[in-house]
Design a protein around this motif. Structure first.
Motif, short mmCIF file in Angstrom:
data_model
loop_
_atom_site.label_atom_id
_atom_site.label_comp_id
_atom_site.label_asym_id
_atom_site.label_seq_id
_atom_site.Cartn_x
_atom_site.Cartn_y
_atom_site.Cartn_z
N LEU A 24 0.83 -1.20 0.00
CA LEU A 24 0.00 0.00 0.00
C LEU A 24 0.87 1.26 0.00
O LEU A 24 0.57 2.24 -0.67
N PHE A 25 1.98 1.19 0.74
CA PHE A 25 2.88 2.35 0.82
C PHE A 25 4.32 1.87 0.89
O PHE A 25 4.65 0.91 1.59
N ARG A 26 5.18 2.58 0.17
CA ARG A 26 6.60 2.26 0.21
C ARG A 26 7.40 3.53 -0.09
O ARG A 26 7.12 4.25 -1.05
N ALA A 27 8.37 3.83 0.77
CA ALA A 27 9.22 5.00 0.58
C ALA A 27 10.65 4.62 0.93
O ALA A 27 10.89 3.85 1.86
N VAL A 28 11.59 5.16 0.17
CA VAL A 28 13.02 4.86 0.37
C VAL A 28 13.76 6.17 0.58
O VAL A 28 13.57 7.14 -0.17
N ALA A 29 14.62 6.20 1.61
CA ALA A 29 15.45 7.36 1.90
C ALA A 29 16.91 6.93 1.87
O ALA A 29 17.26 5.81 2.24
N SER A 30 17.78 7.84 1.42
CA SER A 30 19.21 7.53 1.33
C SER A 30 19.90 7.63 2.68
O SER A 30 21.03 7.16 2.84
N SER A 31 19.24 8.22 3.68
CA SER A 31 19.81 8.35 5.02
C SER A 31 18.68 8.41 6.03
O SER A 31 17.60 8.92 5.75
N THR A 32 18.95 7.88 7.23
CA THR A 32 17.95 7.93 8.30
C THR A 32 18.13 9.15 9.19
O THR A 32 17.30 9.41 10.06
N ARG A 33 19.20 9.91 8.99
CA ARG A 33 19.54 10.99 9.92
C ARG A 33 18.45 12.04 10.02
O ARG A 33 18.02 12.40 11.12
N GLN A 34 17.98 12.54 8.88
CA GLN A 34 16.97 13.60 8.92
C GLN A 34 15.65 13.09 9.48
O GLN A 34 14.97 13.79 10.24
N ILE A 35 15.27 11.86 9.12
CA ILE A 35 14.02 11.28 9.63
C ILE A 35 14.11 11.12 11.14
O ILE A 35 13.19 11.47 11.88
N TYR A 36 15.24 10.59 11.60
CA TYR A 36 15.44 10.38 13.04
C TYR A 36 15.41 11.71 13.79
O TYR A 36 14.77 11.83 14.85
N GLN A 37 16.09 12.72 13.27
CA GLN A 37 16.14 14.02 13.94
C GLN A 37 14.74 14.61 14.11
O GLN A 37 14.40 15.14 15.17
N LEU A 38 13.92 14.55 13.07
CA LEU A 38 12.59 15.14 13.13
C LEU A 38 11.69 14.39 14.10
O LEU A 38 10.96 15.01 14.90
N LEU A 39 11.72 13.06 14.06
CA LEU A 39 10.85 12.28 14.94
C LEU A 39 11.31 12.36 16.39
O LEU A 39 10.50 12.28 17.31
N LYS A 40 12.62 12.50 16.61
CA LYS A 40 13.13 12.63 17.97
C LYS A 40 12.56 13.86 18.67
O LYS A 40 12.40 13.89 19.90
N CYS A 41 12.20 14.87 17.90
CA CYS A 41 11.68 16.12 18.47
C CYS A 41 10.32 15.95 19.13
O CYS A 41 9.93 16.78 19.95
N ILE A 42 9.56 14.91 18.75
CA ILE A 42 8.22 14.72 19.33
C ILE A 42 8.17 13.46 20.17
O ILE A 42 7.10 12.86 20.35
N SER A 43 9.31 13.06 20.73
CA SER A 43 9.38 11.81 21.49
C SER A 43 9.00 11.99 22.96
O SER A 43 9.45 11.24 23.82
#
Length: 320
Positions: free
Chosen positions: A14-33
């Motif tokens: 149903l959904f699939r996304a690929v990123a070349s690095s996890t750093r930016q995703i991790y940084q953004l999600l860490k802000c709402i942890s």
């Protein structure tokens, strides 16, 4: 029959996304942890993660599709987007699997420092995975409604897949914020707000009062606790602030720990938009510049303490 089965098209997620690095995703999600569970909504424009604390604090991180090298949602534009809830701590742990050793070393170093401050610890290590960029590729996949959310990480031929349980969403409503009835709007460097909170934190405050005024001091943050009181005034703020619009004096008090929960966003963001509406709700919207020139946004909303004046108004309404 065997030939027909072999020619059948493969099942598409149903959904699939690929990123070349996890750093930016991790940084953004860490802000709402600040909460364990988050509400996830997958749209054609990106993925929306929303965290809520007792309906008095809300944090939203939006992962725009431009953060990914490929982004596919196999459903019509007019269809209701997939929604579910999941454990944010598990997701963050999965995203930094290849940087786990580095993260553990930094945590051990922080605990060994007697005068370590969470607010002032925003100077990154030049040799950390956070600075150099967590290596490898990251694939986020959601097979179908009710299925686990899969995180597939690959680095130098090593592939790791984490399947995280998703829950039926409770569909929490956003904290109401009236953009059409703003009492003030101030845009400034996010680091200045972080420095201001770091000056107030040693007083061990419970509350923080935020005041915006058309006259000096234009923006004031004050607090008091068991160790004393302190305040930070932006008296010459009109020359330093990018945007300054105050309709009338606005003063509200909030729980200090709630505002402090947004310090990770203050650390990585370039700008912050301070807004307060006529009901007293505070909105902090952070702009984060990503690699490649793209921009991400983090949105926090806070409900103020009820003042004595508000309580008297409510009691008068009940009596009438």
């Amino acid at each position: 029959m065997a030939e027909a089965a072999e020619s059948a098209p493969p099942h598409e997620a149903l959904f699939r996304a690929v990123a070349s690095s996890t750093r930016q995703i991790y940084q953004l999600l860490k802000c709402i942890s600040f909460t364990a569970k988050v509400h996830v909504q997958i749209t054609h424009d990106g993925i929306r993660f929303s965290a809520d604390h007792s309906r008095v604090m809300q944090g939203v991180a939006f992962l725009d599709k431009t953060l990914f090298t490929s982004y596919t949602l196999n459903m019509p534009q007019e269809a209701d987007p997939p929604e579910f809830q999941m454990n944010l701590a598990a997701l963050l742990e999965a995203l930094q699997i290849f940087g786990a050793t580095d993260m553990a070393a930094r945590a051990a170093k922080a605990e060994s420092e007697n005068y370590h401050s969470n607010l002032r610890n925003y100077r990154p290590d030049a040799f950390s995975h956070k600075s150099l960029g967590m290596p490898g590729t990251c694939c986020i996949m959601y097979e179908e409604d009710g299925a686990p959310l899969s995180i597939i990480l690959e680095e130098t031929g090593v592939k790791t897949q984490c399947n995280m349980v998703t829950y039926t969403p409770e569909a929490p409503d956003d904290i109401p914020f009236d953009r059409e009835d703003l009492s003030f709007k101030i845009i400034m460097h996010a680091r200045w707000l972080l420095d201001a909170l770091s000056e107030l934190a040693p007083m061990a405050p419970i509350r923080i009062a935020i005041a915006a005024s058309p006259n000096a001091p234009y923006l004031s943050l004050s607090s008091g606790g068991g160790l004393g009181s302190a305040s930070v005034d932006f008296s010459s703020g009109r020359d330093l602030l990018d945007t300054f619009s105050v309709r009338e004096r606005w003063v509200q008090s909030f729980k200090f720990d709630f505002i402090k929960s947004a310090t990770e966003a203050m650390r990585i963001a370039n700008k912050v938009s301070f807004r307060g509406d006529a009901q007293g709700v505070l909105s902090l919207q952070f702009m984060v510049e990503n690699e490649g020139g793209t921009v991400s946004f983090l949105d926090f909303r806070f409900v103020p303490y009820v003042t004595q004046e508000d309580e008297e108004t409510e009691s008068e309404d009940e009596d009438s």
